[in-house]
Design a protein around this motif. Structure first.
Motif, PDB file in Angstrom:
ATOM      1  N   GLY A   1     -29.766   1.200  -4.157  1.00 45.06           N
ATOM      2  CA  GLY A   1     -29.069   0.394  -5.152  1.00 45.06           C
ATOM      3  C   GLY A   1     -28.945  -1.067  -4.781  1.00 45.06           C
ATOM      4  N   GLN A   2     -29.803  -1.550  -3.893  1.00 43.36           N
ATOM      5  CA  GLN A   2     -29.733  -2.943  -3.477  1.00 43.36           C
ATOM      6  C   GLN A   2     -30.669  -3.801  -4.321  1.00 43.36           C
ATOM      7  N   SER A   3     -30.465  -5.107  -4.230  1.00 40.86           N
ATOM      8  CA  SER A   3     -31.303  -6.051  -4.961  1.00 40.86           C
ATOM      9  C   SER A   3     -31.786  -7.128  -4.000  1.00 40.86           C
ATOM     10  N   VAL A   4     -32.717  -7.937  -4.471  1.00 40.71           N
ATOM     11  CA  VAL A   4     -33.240  -9.037  -3.663  1.00 40.71           C
ATOM     12  C   VAL A   4     -32.359 -10.258  -3.894  1.00 40.71           C
ATOM     13  N   ASN A   5     -31.735 -10.756  -2.825  1.00 41.94           N
ATOM     14  CA  ASN A   5     -30.924 -11.967  -2.939  1.00 41.94           C
ATOM     15  C   ASN A   5     -31.364 -12.964  -1.875  1.00 41.94           C
ATOM     16  N   ILE A   6     -30.559 -13.987  -1.672  1.00 44.26           N
ATOM     17  CA  ILE A   6     -30.973 -15.086  -0.800  1.00 44.26           C
ATOM     18  C   ILE A   6     -31.262 -14.618   0.620  1.00 44.26           C
ATOM     19  N   ILE A   7     -30.536 -13.607   1.118  1.00 42.00           N
ATOM     20  CA  ILE A   7     -30.782 -13.184   2.494  1.00 42.00           C
ATOM     21  C   ILE A   7     -31.607 -11.900   2.585  1.00 42.00           C
ATOM     22  N   THR A   8     -31.465 -10.970   1.629  1.00 44.40           N
ATOM     23  CA  THR A   8     -32.309  -9.774   1.698  1.00 44.40           C
ATOM     24  C   THR A   8     -33.765 -10.106   1.387  1.00 44.40           C
ATOM     25  N   ALA A   9     -34.015 -11.306   0.873  1.00 45.38           N
ATOM     26  CA  ALA A   9     -35.394 -11.719   0.589  1.00 45.38           C
ATOM     27  C   ALA A   9     -36.252 -11.756   1.851  1.00 45.38           C
ATOM     28  N   VAL A  10     -35.620 -11.903   3.026  1.00 47.95           N
ATOM     29  CA  VAL A  10     -36.402 -11.997   4.262  1.00 47.95           C
ATOM     30  C   VAL A  10     -36.661 -10.630   4.888  1.00 47.95           C
ATOM     31  N   VAL A  11     -36.048  -9.560   4.350  1.00 49.14           N
ATOM     32  CA  VAL A  11     -36.200  -8.237   4.972  1.00 49.14           C
ATOM     33  C   VAL A  11     -37.654  -7.759   4.968  1.00 49.14           C
ATOM     34  N   PRO A  12     -38.411  -7.871   3.854  1.00 51.54           N
ATOM     35  CA  PRO A  12     -39.819  -7.456   3.924  1.00 51.54           C
ATOM     36  C   PRO A  12     -40.610  -8.212   4.992  1.00 51.54           C
ATOM     37  N   THR A  13     -40.317  -9.502   5.154  1.00 53.68           N
ATOM     38  CA  THR A  13     -40.985 -10.280   6.202  1.00 53.68           C
ATOM     39  C   THR A  13     -40.603  -9.753   7.579  1.00 53.68           C
ATOM     40  N   LEU A  14     -39.339  -9.388   7.731  1.00 56.26           N
ATOM     41  CA  LEU A  14     -38.869  -8.818   8.994  1.00 56.26           C
ATOM     42  C   LEU A  14     -39.605  -7.514   9.307  1.00 56.26           C
ATOM     43  N   VAL A  15     -39.715  -6.650   8.312  1.00 60.10           N
ATOM     44  CA  VAL A  15     -40.435  -5.382   8.493  1.00 60.10           C
ATOM     45  C   VAL A  15     -41.889  -5.660   8.869  1.00 60.10           C
ATOM     46  N   MET A  16     -42.476  -6.645   8.229  1.00 52.79           N
ATOM     47  CA  MET A  16     -43.877  -6.980   8.488  1.00 52.79           C
ATOM     48  C   MET A  16     -44.091  -7.399   9.941  1.00 52.79           C
TER      49      MET A  16
END
Length: 762
Positions: A268-283
């Motif tokens: 139930g999460q969304s993409v915001n100013i800080i969660t936007a970097v999570v995919p990059t972190l996973v990468m």
């Protein structure tokens, strides 16, 4: 039990059940891709400070009673406005905006009326026919407008060259696409009406800010994922010089990103100013683990092992370290989940799940792909040693070994002094927050806010939210008296440029030819219109608003304290009324300061827990002690950068410290793990250490480059907060690399020499 608590066995299971794992991976990836397509973007900057705190509850209550503050699109018009044709075009714009569907009200200089005559009739300040006015007449009109309480310092600049049109959207227009459609319609009217007048118009206000943030996030997501992924692929190829190796490393990375995005939607999460970097972190985490695995497998192939045996050995040797690094990164991110702000806690949870998924993606898919792909290609030579980057990384690793092992005392003393100096600068950092750091520098929304700050009283607001005693109407004489007193408290503060309340309406009405006290009937007749700004729909609440130039949290806290002290006197005199100071700026100032303090505590907790965990996992008290300085130095270095560059401590930067620490400690773990393997091959501890640095150094170099360039894509963001995250992450990771390639071997050398002397003295 291994250092990875046996989690590396998952890779061995995948190696033995390749078909089952392949089917499961395909199904999970397809489902995750479908879920990821449903992810939405969060653009409400109020959500950053959402919490159970009383301040936020008051703000929510105020917005519920005065919703117009959340739905205002503000058109900032600049130019030579007091020309007959331009004023006529502006009047046309005002009327066209009023006629738009889903627009509740439009407030501009054309909303200003002269005080009533003796019959109570009102006349617009700007006459319907402008043709009789000459230059002096227009100058007189401008002065009349600037003397009007609705206009002065709020809607018209003193030089008459900037005016605001405040368009209040209907409360039902909240869905992002509905907001976008309405703002586009408003923009279209502005362009159509003002073309050829020489006037420029920019748009700001909360709806426009939401759209600006979402547009920037969507653009960032594309750049971070695409550019970061191809940087990782290119560097992997440059290092190994084999397409087959690139495929084995890259596919788990791409798969893990899809899994993580699907998990975000599922939670139930969304993409915001800080969660936007999570995919990059996973990468970058997936690339790092994959590179370590691939490097070990390539070494094993060079030593003559079959593909299957080489892959299995790499899982057994590197898997425990990969599992432990995943655990430490996950714990670092989970430390954010305990911060009592859903915005930060949600990011911590998303990041922790992402770090876990990155490990599972590699540990499950690397063995499967390595056996499937490498069995189809020939060659057992470690190709990375024959390319220029391989030669360079090997040479740098040997030099690092020579420096750290040859001069361990000097390296340690220099590092300790540097850490002490940088830590002092870190602690000297002031806290800082300004909501404008959430907006792109060249965006209409930010430029509009800046122009309002420069030419009017300001875009920042502080409000006194009044609730009258039960049974007392907001228009009662006692209520009007309380409103006037509250307005005096606001107006007396030097930070407040101008104020607006029901009292201004009363003063304006009674400045005409109507008798004193006659305003009550007028207010009652116009209650519905006044309810948008100064009277609540419940009839008992009222709002007194003060305007000031936007400021950071540190500058606002003393203002808030002064105003609260002034209102305390008012509260004592009116104990039956509820008098509360509120506003987004107030909540942001108080919450950001508390949030940064809480994030610092969570960072300290993460450092302590993770360093202790390293000692427990490796069953070594020495590992715990030796891990402290190499992992504190990078954080202190990043703090010194913030101090020297005047960024100050912002919640984004402290989050970056936590994440970067969780990633940087991975190199420490890999160094200890490789040292353990080398110690099993030789009884000479110094020789084992030299082999550790020269063997592990090349992959540490390339994995650090991947991490730095991968997370470094965030410095291309249009959002200043995200860029700051990128700057801090890059600096901390670079400092961590040098700490682990130079300082940690130096400390291990000193420890080995101390142990040898102790054994010789027995």
């Amino acid at each position: 039990m291994t250092a990875g608590f046996g989690l590396e066995r998952l890779g061995l299971w995948s190696l033995r059940h390749t078909r089952v794992m392949a089917v499961l991976a395909v199904i999970l990836t397809l489902l995750s891709g479908w879920a990821a397509s449903k992810l939405e973007f969060q653009s409400n900057i109020r959500e950053i400070f959402k919490s159970n705190a009383a301040d936020y509850a008051v703000l929510e209550d105020m917005i519920a009673h005065f919703p117009a503050t959340e739905h205002d699109v503000i058109a900032v018009v600049e130019g030579d406005l007091f020309r007959p044709d331009t004023l006529e075009d502006l009047r046309t714009l005002h009327l066209e905006l009023v006629l738009l569907d889903d627009v509740d009200a439009v407030t501009s200089v054309f909303s200003a009326y002269r005080p009533p005559n003796e019959n109570g009739d009102l006349a617009a300040l700007i006459p319907a026919d402008l043709s009789p006015l000459d230059e002096a007449g227009f100058d007189h009109l401008r002065r009349d407008l600037l003397a009007h309480p609705l206009v002065t310092d709020k809607l018209l600049a003193k030089d008459g060259r900037l005016a605001l049109f405040v368009v209040s959207l209907a409360p039902g227009v909240t869905a992002l696409e509905a907001v976008r459609a309405k703002v586009d319609e408003i923009r279209g009217l502005g362009t159509e009406t003002l073309t050829g007048t020489g006037a420029t118009v920019r748009y700001t206000g909360m709806p426009q800010i939401r759209l600006t943030i979402v547009d920037a996030l969507q653009r960032d997501q594309k750049i971070f994922r695409i550019v970061g992924f191809f940087i990782g692929i290119f560097l992997t190829w440059l290092f190994f010089r084999r397409l087959s190796y690139v495929i084995v490393v890259a596919v788990p990375v791409l798969t893990a990103i899809v899994w993580q995005l699907g998990a975000m939607w599922l939670l139930g999460q969304s993409v915001n100013i800080i969660t936007a970097v999570v995919p990059t972190l996973v990468m970058v985490l997936s690339f790092s683990d994959g590179l370590h695995m691939m490097f070990a497998a390539a070494r094993n192939r060079e030593n003559g092992m079959s593909v299957r045996d080489a892959v299995e050995a790499s899982v057994i040797d590197v898997g425990p370290a990969a599992a432990l690094t995943s655990l430490t990164t996950t714990l670092a991110l989970l430390s954010l989940a305990v911060v009592p702000h859903p915005y930060i806690a949600g990011f911590g949870l998303a990041g922790a799940i992402g770090a876990t998924i990155a490990f599972f993606g590699v540990i499950f898919l690397f063995p499967l792909l390595a056996v499937a792909v490498l069995n189809r290609v020939d060659g057992t030579t470690a190709a990375f040693e024959h390319g220029w980057i391989g030669h360079l990384s090997v040479r740098l690793s040997r030099q690092a070994a020579a420096i750290s092992i040859g001069h361990p005392g000097t390296v340690t003393v220099v590092a300790a002094v540097l850490t002490a100096i940088c830590a002092g600068l870190y602690l000297a950092n002031p806290t800082y927050y300004d909501y404008r750091s959430n907006l792109p520098v060249k965006s209409d929304a930010l430029i509009g806010v800046s122009r309002i700050d420069a030419t009017l009283a300001g875009s920042g607001t502080m409000a006194v939210y009044l609730t009258m005693p039960e049974g007392q109407d907001a228009l009662a004489p006692e209520s009007l008296s309380l409103i006037a007193e509250a307005q005096k408290v606001l107006a007396a503060d030097p930070m407040i440029g101008t104020t607006w309340s029901l009292q201004d309406v009363v003063d304006w009405y009674e400045s005409g030819q109507r008798p004193t006290g006659s305003a009550a009937a007028f207010l009652a007749e116009n209650r519905e219109h006044l309810a948008r700004r100064v009277i609540g729909a419940d009839g008992r609440s009222a709002l007194v608003t003060g305007y000031f130039p936007n400021s950071d949290a540190a500058a606002l806290l003393p203002v808030i304290e002064r105003l609260e002290n002034g209102l305390d006197t008012l509260r004592a005199a009116h104990p039956d009324a509820t008098i509360r100071l509120t506003g987004f700026d107030l909540v942001a100032a108080r919450a950001s300061t508390a949030m940064i303090r809480q994030l610092n505590y969570s960072l300290i907790g993460a450092v302590v827990v993770i360093i202790l965990l390293i000692g427990v996992a490796l069953r070594s008290r020495a590992a715990t002690l030796l891990s402290i300085l190499p992992n504190v130095l990078p954080i202190a270095f990043g703090g010194a950068f913030l101090y020297l560059s005047d960024f100050g401590l912002q919640f984004t930067s402290v989050i970056a410290f936590t994440i970067s620490f969780g990633i940087a400690v991975d190199s420490t773990i890999h160094m200890f793990n490789r040292h353990r393997l080398m110690r099993a091959e030789t009884s000479d501890p110094i020789m084992a250490l030299s082999r550790t640095v020269t063997t592990l150094g090349p992959v540490l170099i390339i994995s650090t480059v991947v991490l730095v360039l991968g997370l470094g894509t965030t410095v291309t963001s249009l959002l200043p907060n995200v860029r700051l995250y990128g700057y801090v992450s890059v600096l901390v990771l670079m400092a961590a690399f040098f700490a682990n390639i130079l300082l940690l071997p130096a400390l291990l050398t000193l420890h080995a020499r101390w142990r040898m002397r102790r054994e010789q003295s027995r």
